[in-house]
Scaffold this motif. Sequence first.
Motif, mmCIF file in Angstrom:
data_model
loop_
_atom_site.group_PDB
_atom_site.id
_atom_site.type_symbol
_atom_site.label_atom_id
_atom_site.label_comp_id
_atom_site.label_asym_id
_atom_site.label_seq_id
_atom_site.Cartn_x
_atom_site.Cartn_y
_atom_site.Cartn_z
ATOM 1 N N LYS A 149 53.919 49.086 41.374
ATOM 2 C CA LYS A 149 53.458 50.808 41.613
ATOM 3 C C LYS A 149 52.382 50.944 42.261
ATOM 4 C CE LYS A 149 53.447 51.011 36.950
ATOM 5 N NZ LYS A 149 53.198 51.256 35.660
ATOM 6 N N ASP A 150 52.123 52.009 42.767
ATOM 7 C CA ASP A 150 50.844 52.499 43.590
ATOM 8 C C ASP A 150 49.686 52.490 42.742
ATOM 9 O OD1 ASP A 150 49.545 52.923 45.993
ATOM 10 O OD2 ASP A 150 50.102 55.113 45.899
ATOM 11 N N GLU A 151 49.207 51.632 42.314
ATOM 12 C CA GLU A 151 47.937 51.345 41.321
ATOM 13 C C GLU A 151 47.242 49.934 41.872
ATOM 14 O OE1 GLU A 151 48.730 51.389 37.314
ATOM 15 O OE2 GLU A 151 49.696 53.192 37.225
ATOM 16 N N TRP A 152 45.913 49.987 41.432
ATOM 17 C CA TRP A 152 45.148 48.828 41.730
ATOM 18 C C TRP A 152 44.830 48.011 40.653
ATOM 19 C CZ3 TRP A 152 43.872 47.393 46.772
ATOM 20 C CH2 TRP A 152 44.262 48.138 47.740
ATOM 21 N N PHE A 153 45.495 46.817 40.580
ATOM 22 C CA PHE A 153 45.127 45.924 39.075
ATOM 23 C C PHE A 153 43.864 44.972 39.603
ATOM 24 C CE2 PHE A 153 49.514 47.069 39.302
ATOM 25 C CZ PHE A 153 49.899 47.241 38.211
ATOM 26 N N PRO A 154 43.049 44.984 38.378
ATOM 27 C CA PRO A 154 41.818 44.043 38.816
ATOM 28 C C PRO A 154 41.917 42.808 38.027
ATOM 29 C CG PRO A 154 41.891 45.524 36.629
ATOM 30 C CD PRO A 154 43.037 45.762 37.238
ATOM 31 N N ILE A 155 41.601 41.799 38.649
ATOM 32 C CA ILE A 155 41.486 40.291 38.259
ATOM 33 C C ILE A 155 40.206 39.900 38.329
ATOM 34 C CG2 ILE A 155 42.013 38.018 38.850
ATOM 35 C CD1 ILE A 155 44.603 38.858 40.082
ATOM 36 N N PRO A 156 39.593 39.688 37.047
ATOM 37 C CA PRO A 156 37.953 39.370 37.060
ATOM 38 C C PRO A 156 37.937 37.686 37.743
ATOM 39 C CG PRO A 156 39.206 39.013 35.066
ATOM 40 C CD PRO A 156 39.926 39.864 35.787
ATOM 41 N N LEU A 180 22.068 32.638 36.075
ATOM 42 C CA LEU A 180 20.813 32.863 35.660
ATOM 43 C C LEU A 180 20.125 31.461 35.304
ATOM 44 C CD1 LEU A 180 20.879 36.093 33.510
ATOM 45 C CD2 LEU A 180 19.906 35.891 36.002
ATOM 46 N N LYS A 181 18.966 31.345 35.669
ATOM 47 C CA LYS A 181 18.202 29.910 35.579
ATOM 48 C C LYS A 181 18.555 29.646 33.799
ATOM 49 C CE LYS A 181 13.728 28.124 34.562
ATOM 50 N NZ LYS A 181 12.065 28.643 34.869
ATOM 51 N N GLY A 182 18.851 28.461 33.724
ATOM 52 C CA GLY A 182 19.101 28.213 32.095
ATOM 53 C C GLY A 182 20.600 28.188 31.758
ATOM 54 N N GLU A 183 21.283 28.791 32.684
ATOM 55 C CA GLU A 183 22.855 29.256 31.958
ATOM 56 C C GLU A 183 23.666 28.573 32.958
ATOM 57 O OE1 GLU A 183 23.284 31.475 29.873
ATOM 58 O OE2 GLU A 183 20.941 32.032 29.309
ATOM 59 N N ASN A 184 25.048 28.570 32.177
ATOM 60 C CA ASN A 184 25.985 27.841 32.955
ATOM 61 C C ASN A 184 27.126 28.757 33.404
ATOM 62 O OD1 ASN A 184 27.287 28.543 30.568
ATOM 63 N ND2 ASN A 184 27.528 26.482 29.717
ATOM 64 N N SER A 185 26.966 30.080 33.381
ATOM 65 C CA SER A 185 28.160 30.858 34.108
ATOM 66 C C SER A 185 27.559 32.347 34.377
ATOM 67 C CB SER A 185 29.106 30.862 32.934
ATOM 68 O OG SER A 185 28.579 31.729 31.917
ATOM 69 N N SER A 186 28.222 32.831 35.318
ATOM 70 C CA SER A 186 27.925 34.084 35.722
ATOM 71 C C SER A 186 28.784 35.346 35.087
ATOM 72 C CB SER A 186 28.201 34.147 37.245
ATOM 73 O OG SER A 186 29.543 34.158 37.703
ATOM 74 N N GLY A 187 28.467 36.644 35.401
ATOM 75 C CA GLY A 187 29.459 37.543 35.427
ATOM 76 C C GLY A 187 30.586 37.478 36.070
ATOM 77 N N ASN A 188 31.365 38.593 36.256
ATOM 78 C CA ASN A 188 32.571 38.598 37.128
ATOM 79 C C ASN A 188 32.520 39.542 38.317
ATOM 80 O OD1 ASN A 188 34.045 36.825 35.276
ATOM 81 N ND2 ASN A 188 34.538 38.492 33.871
ATOM 82 N N ALA A 189 32.955 38.782 39.335
ATOM 83 C CA ALA A 189 33.305 39.726 40.303
ATOM 84 C C ALA A 189 34.771 40.208 40.290
ATOM 85 C CB ALA A 189 33.534 38.861 41.568
ATOM 86 N N ILE A 190 35.311 41.163 40.823
ATOM 87 C CA ILE A 190 36.706 41.972 40.707
ATOM 88 C C ILE A 190 37.198 41.900 42.024
ATOM 89 C CG2 ILE A 190 37.902 43.958 39.864
ATOM 90 C CD1 ILE A 190 36.594 42.654 37.460
ATOM 91 N N ILE A 191 38.304 41.443 41.949
ATOM 92 C CA ILE A 191 39.448 41.503 43.148
ATOM 93 C C ILE A 191 40.651 42.210 42.642
ATOM 94 C CG2 ILE A 191 40.526 39.250 42.766
ATOM 95 C CD1 ILE A 191 40.500 39.276 45.848
ATOM 96 N N LYS A 192 40.741 43.536 43.384
ATOM 97 C CA LYS A 192 41.713 44.530 43.008
ATOM 98 C C LYS A 192 43.045 44.158 44.104
ATOM 99 C CE LYS A 192 39.451 48.192 43.630
ATOM 100 N NZ LYS A 192 38.819 49.412 43.207
ATOM 101 N N PHE A 193 44.305 44.414 43.418
ATOM 102 C CA PHE A 193 45.355 44.481 44.517
ATOM 103 C C PHE A 193 46.440 45.419 44.164
ATOM 104 C CE2 PHE A 193 46.075 41.487 40.838
ATOM 105 C CZ PHE A 193 47.561 41.799 40.717
#
Length: 323
Positions: free
Chosen positions: A53-60, A115-128
């Motif tokens: 459908k004519d919608e943008w679906f997000p993938i984190p 971040l310093k002392g962390e092992n993961s980030s937040g999310n980027a979003i790719i939409k299609f």
Amino acid sequence: MNSKFKNNWFLGLMCLLSACEIEDLEVPNSSDYSKVYISAAVENPVGFTVAVKDEWFPIPLGVGYGGLTLPQNDLQVKLLVEPQLAAEYNENNGTNYPLMPEDSYELENDVLTILKGENSSGNAIIKFNPLRFTGLRPHILPVSISEVDGQAQINEDLKTVYLLVTGRYEENPFTKFSQENWTIMDVSSDENDGPTTGGRAHHAIDGSLDTFWHSQWRRDENGNRPGHPHYIVIDMNETKPIHGLELFGRTNQIGGNGNPRDIYVEVSTDGEHWTGTLDYVLENTASNTIYFPEVLEARYFKITVKASHQDVYRTHIAEIEAF
């Protein structure tokens, strides 16, 4: 070994192990074993099926830091879509996934921070937007880590994630073509079953569900009648993009025998060179809508019925529509 001795042996082992504190274990250049990676790349390719459908679906998409240490400073990780890797992926894996068209995806917030002392980030979003794909077959999109600012290495094995998106239609979004100028180019056989119904091939494109094409059911002079495969070839008398077909079963045989079950569809622009689509299995219902894996240019289309419901020798179709 008696139970008392066994218990003493176990306690001694635990005391020995407890004497070795984790911080006493030193690995030279331990930071060399810690690298940045795309978390989702562990499962390559990463598949999704969505309604077209004519919608943008997000993938984190997030990135991680793995190894023997945690980062000693903030890491800025930049993501980048790399279309050229799609061909390489197909070659290495024996696939032929088309690349998502350029106007069908968008990468938002492409710089992530660990971040310093962390092992993961937040999310980027790719939409299609799957309505902008070239059809229903899976489309691929490679997304990679392009650079890291902050003195960290990139895990080359998990540097790229391959997003694989397959569309499905919840309802037909396309307009049916007019049958007004259609003609029958060829047919394996047909049958005249009376003046009001009739089994001639042209009844499959006459706009009426009360008539139908029927493969020959009367026996010839040798007592034979043709079995599968049966086929019908239609000339639309103009070339246009075609997405699929809707086939209507004979109205007084819905759930009965003779309606097509296993079919194969081909299309052509000149009536001589044909492009196959897919093998389809139809339900024994009033109508079946089939979608081609990609949009095809065609003037002619050929439906080959390889088997009918209840495995009878004959077949019949009340109406064929295209879109």
